[in-house]
Design a protein around this motif. Structure first.
Motif, PDB file in Angstrom:
ATOM      1  N   UNK A   1      -6.271  37.206  11.880  1.00 49.87           N
ATOM      2  CA  UNK A   1      -6.222  37.185  13.333  1.00 49.87           C
ATOM      3  C   UNK A   1      -6.270  35.739  13.812  1.00 49.87           C
ATOM      4  N   UNK A   2      -5.413  35.422  14.779  1.00 49.62           N
ATOM      5  CA  UNK A   2      -5.343  34.069  15.301  1.00 49.62           C
ATOM      6  C   UNK A   2      -6.511  33.816  16.251  1.00 49.62           C
ATOM      7  N   UNK A   3      -7.139  32.679  16.101  1.00 50.51           N
ATOM      8  CA  UNK A   3      -8.178  32.240  17.034  1.00 50.51           C
ATOM      9  C   UNK A   3      -7.828  30.842  17.523  1.00 50.51           C
ATOM     10  N   UNK A   4      -7.997  30.630  18.814  1.00 55.10           N
ATOM     11  CA  UNK A   4      -7.680  29.362  19.456  1.00 55.10           C
ATOM     12  C   UNK A   4      -8.967  28.827  20.083  1.00 55.10           C
ATOM     13  N   UNK A   5      -9.329  27.596  19.749  1.00 50.62           N
ATOM     14  CA  UNK A   5     -10.575  27.021  20.253  1.00 50.62           C
ATOM     15  C   UNK A   5     -10.301  25.636  20.827  1.00 50.62           C
ATOM     16  N   UNK A   6     -10.668  25.448  22.100  1.00 45.93           N
ATOM     17  CA  UNK A   6     -10.520  24.152  22.759  1.00 45.93           C
ATOM     18  C   UNK A   6     -11.856  23.413  22.761  1.00 45.93           C
ATOM     19  N   UNK A   7     -11.773  22.094  22.765  1.00 44.59           N
ATOM     20  CA  UNK A   7     -12.978  21.270  22.881  1.00 44.59           C
ATOM     21  C   UNK A   7     -12.612  19.936  23.500  1.00 44.59           C
ATOM     22  N   UNK A   8     -13.640  19.215  23.966  1.00 43.31           N
ATOM     23  CA  UNK A   8     -13.428  17.860  24.446  1.00 43.31           C
ATOM     24  C   UNK A   8     -13.501  17.663  25.939  1.00 43.31           C
ATOM     25  N   UNK A   9     -13.719  18.725  26.696  1.00 41.14           N
ATOM     26  CA  UNK A   9     -13.810  18.562  28.140  1.00 41.14           C
ATOM     27  C   UNK A   9     -15.081  17.846  28.548  1.00 41.14           C
ATOM     28  N   UNK A  10     -15.173  17.556  29.842  1.00 40.78           N
ATOM     29  CA  UNK A  10     -16.365  16.886  30.343  1.00 40.78           C
ATOM     30  C   UNK A  10     -16.147  16.351  31.736  1.00 40.78           C
TER      31      UNK A  10
END
Length: 111
Positions: A1-10
């Motif tokens: 199953x595909x999982x998409x994870x974003x990071x780096x905001x602020x």
């Protein structure tokens, strides 16, 4: 199953920079285009930038010359480098891969 994870905001001041990262689990990452979208407060979701499987990039007009999208197929990662940020860049930023969305990361540009 595909999982998409974003990071780096602020939170950043006008004129500042942020780097967003999108990591995708699953095989065949290099075969697909990956897009960064954003949804400002009270508005709809819009495409910010996209990188295709062959590395071709597309940018929304308001971010041209300020944002750079790139992909690292060895790491299943797409980066969005954002420079000269403006208050109107404030939004939740989402990554899209093969019609799968991450949960988003908040970017706030404010003095």
């Amino acid at each position: 199953q595909v999982q998409v994870v974003e990071s780096g905001g602020g939170v950043v001041q006008p004129g500042g920079s942020l780097n967003l990262s999108c990591t995708v689990s699953g095989i065949f990452f290099s075969y697909y285009a990956v897009g960064w979208y954003r949804q400002p407060p009270g508005k709809g979701r819009e495409l910010v930038a996209e990188v295709t499987s062959d590395g071709t990039t597309v940018y929304e007009d308001s971010v041209k010359g300020r944002f750079t999208i790139s992909r690292d197929n060895a790491k299943n990662t797409v980066l969005l480098q954002m420079n000269s940020l403006k208050p109107e860049d404030t939004a939740v930023y989402y990554c899209n891969f093969d019609n799968e969305w991450g949960k988003g990361t908040q970017v706030t540009v404010s003095s």
